[in-house]
Every structure is written in structure tokens, then in C-alpha cells.
Motif scaffolding. Structure first.
Motif, PDB file in Angstrom:
ATOM      1  N   ASP A  31       0.826  -1.212   0.000  1.00  9.37           N
ATOM      2  CA  ASP A  31       0.000   0.000   0.000  1.00  9.37           C
ATOM      3  C   ASP A  31       0.858   1.260   0.000  1.00  9.37           C
ATOM      4  N   GLU A  32       2.165   1.104  -0.249  1.00 13.97           N
ATOM      5  CA  GLU A  32       3.144   2.190  -0.308  1.00 13.97           C
ATOM      6  C   GLU A  32       3.298   2.940   1.008  1.00 13.97           C
ATOM      7  N   ARG A  33       3.000   2.249   2.118  1.00 15.31           N
ATOM      8  CA  ARG A  33       3.234   2.832   3.439  1.00 15.31           C
ATOM      9  C   ARG A  33       4.683   2.575   3.827  1.00 15.31           C
ATOM     10  N   LEU A  34       5.317   3.571   4.418  1.00 20.94           N
ATOM     11  CA  LEU A  34       6.697   3.426   4.853  1.00 20.94           C
ATOM     12  C   LEU A  34       6.757   2.476   6.044  1.00 20.94           C
ATOM     13  N   VAL A  35       7.528   1.412   5.900  1.00 23.22           N
ATOM     14  CA  VAL A  35       7.645   0.355   6.908  1.00 23.22           C
ATOM     15  C   VAL A  35       8.956   0.501   7.688  1.00 23.22           C
ATOM     16  N   ALA A  36      10.022   0.813   6.985  1.00 25.79           N
ATOM     17  CA  ALA A  36      11.338   0.995   7.594  1.00 25.79           C
ATOM     18  C   ALA A  36      12.141   1.944   6.718  1.00 25.79           C
ATOM     19  N   ARG A  37      13.123   2.572   7.344  1.00 22.68           N
ATOM     20  CA  ARG A  37      13.969   3.524   6.624  1.00 22.68           C
ATOM     21  C   ARG A  37      15.359   3.431   7.216  1.00 22.68           C
ATOM     22  N   GLY A  38      16.364   3.416   6.358  1.00 26.23           N
ATOM     23  CA  GLY A  38      17.718   3.325   6.866  1.00 26.23           C
ATOM     24  C   GLY A  38      18.719   4.051   6.002  1.00 26.23           C
ATOM     25  N   GLN A  39      19.906   4.183   6.553  1.00 20.34           N
ATOM     26  CA  GLN A  39      21.008   4.722   5.772  1.00 20.34           C
ATOM     27  C   GLN A  39      22.268   3.951   6.102  1.00 20.34           C
ATOM     28  N   VAL A  40      23.111   3.833   5.089  1.00 13.82           N
ATOM     29  CA  VAL A  40      24.365   3.103   5.229  1.00 13.82           C
ATOM     30  C   VAL A  40      25.492   3.991   4.743  1.00 13.82           C
ATOM     31  N   ARG A  41      26.546   4.062   5.555  1.00 18.20           N
ATOM     32  CA  ARG A  41      27.764   4.736   5.146  1.00 18.20           C
ATOM     33  C   ARG A  41      28.723   3.662   4.673  1.00 18.20           C
ATOM     34  N   LEU A  42      29.234   3.844   3.471  1.00 17.76           N
ATOM     35  CA  LEU A  42      30.153   2.892   2.851  1.00 17.76           C
ATOM     36  C   LEU A  42      31.544   3.500   2.769  1.00 17.76           C
ATOM     37  N   GLN A  43      32.558   2.680   3.002  1.00 19.84           N
ATOM     38  CA  GLN A  43      33.940   3.094   2.797  1.00 19.84           C
ATOM     39  C   GLN A  43      34.355   2.603   1.413  1.00 19.84           C
ATOM     40  N   ASN A  44      34.889   3.505   0.592  1.00 15.37           N
ATOM     41  CA  ASN A  44      35.416   3.142  -0.714  1.00 15.37           C
ATOM     42  C   ASN A  44      36.852   2.656  -0.541  1.00 15.37           C
ATOM     43  N   LEU A  45      37.096   1.416  -0.912  1.00 19.12           N
ATOM     44  CA  LEU A  45      38.444   0.851  -0.824  1.00 19.12           C
ATOM     45  C   LEU A  45      39.042   0.820  -2.230  1.00 19.12           C
ATOM     46  N   SER A  46      40.083   1.582  -2.421  1.00 19.38           N
ATOM     47  CA  SER A  46      40.730   1.718  -3.716  1.00 19.38           C
ATOM     48  C   SER A  46      41.492   0.448  -4.099  1.00 19.38           C
ATOM     49  N   ASN A  47      41.522   0.161  -5.393  1.00 19.09           N
ATOM     50  CA  ASN A  47      42.309  -0.960  -5.901  1.00 19.09           C
ATOM     51  C   ASN A  47      43.806  -0.644  -5.897  1.00 19.09           C
ATOM     52  N   ASN A  48      44.161   0.611  -5.790  1.00 17.13           N
ATOM     53  CA  ASN A  48      45.584   1.009  -5.861  1.00 17.13           C
ATOM     54  C   ASN A  48      46.301   0.802  -4.566  1.00 17.13           C
TER      55      ASN A  48
END
Length: 135
Positions: A118-135
Motif C-alpha cells: 500500500d506504499e506505506r513506509l515500513v522501515a527507513r535506513g542509511q548506510v555509510r560505505l567506505q570506498n576501498l581503492s584498488n591502488n
């Protein structure tokens, strides 16, 4: 990142994703959409969707989108996951939509909203990601 740039992603349909029954409806560097069916195996002891499932879906959506954006420059790892549970759900299909809030040289921040049929908001989150370089 160039428009239309493709990156080879590892198979993400097995393992934990399969256990949860997640289906990727869309997966790009700009938006990740995941759906799944709430079922008794994913309930907590009081018969509602376990909060850990929401956290896992939030982390999955952010990590997939972040990986697609970083592409062949490296890999991403989650360093923070903050998920709020807003509505109890016992059954039905849920849908998560993840979008980037910030994408920088060393970190990314993604927001994910989970809604019911029914398009009701059930949960909401945020994630912080660390970018790990190939170099």
C-alpha cells in the motif's frame, strides 16, 4: 562516472540474498530496488518481520548501488548501518528503494526506504560505505 559504463558484478543472487528471498528489480549506480515476500521464516518470535531483515536489505541495497558506482576503481564495505523500524508487518510483499545521498572520494552515504504493497513506509535506513581503492 560515464553514463552507460558497465562493471562486472559478482553473482549476488545466492547465499544470504537467496536465504532472504530478495529479488533485484533494478540495480544501477543511481538506484537499487529490491523486493521480497514476508514469510514465517523471517519473523521474530512475536510473528512480525524481524528487524534484522530490514537492516540486511538496507545494507544490501546500499552496497550494491555503491559498488556499481565505484565500479572498477575498487570495492565498498559498510561501516555504519542505521535503520529505523516504523510499522510492523506480518505478511505480504515489501519493496526497498536505495538512492545515494553523497558519493565522495573515500565514502558514500545511501538512503533506503522500505514500503509495503500500500506504499506505506515500513522501515527507513542509511548506510555509510567506505570506498576501498584498488591502488
Amino acid at each position: 562516472m560515464e553514463e552507460g559504463f558497465a562493471v562486472e558484478m559478482p553473482d549476488i543472487t545466492g547465499g544470504f540474498v537467496a536465504l532472504l528471498g530478495l529479488k533485484f528489480e533494478e540495480a544501477t549506480a543511481e538506484r537499487v530496488v529490491i523486493s521480497w515476500q514476508v514469510r514465517p521464516e523471517l519473523h521474530q518470535p512475536f510473528g512480525i518481520q524481524h528487524g534484522g531483515v530490514y537492516c540486511s536489505v538496507v545494507e544490501t541495497a546500499a552496497s550494491v548501488g555503491g559498488s556499481l558506482w565505484l565500479a572498477d576503481r575498487g570495492t565498498v564495505v559498510g561501516v555504519s548501518n542505521q535503520t529505523d523500524f516504523l510499522r510492523a508487518v506480518r505478511e505480504g510483499e515489501l519493496r526497498a528503494v536505495g538512492t545515494p545521498v553523497h558519493r565522495g572520494r573515500s565514502q558514500q552515504l545511501w538512503q533506503v526506504e522500505i514500503t509495503d504493497a500500500d506504499e506505506r513506509l515500513v522501515a527507513r535506513g542509511q548506510v555509510r560505505l567506505q570506498n576501498l581503492s584498488n591502488n
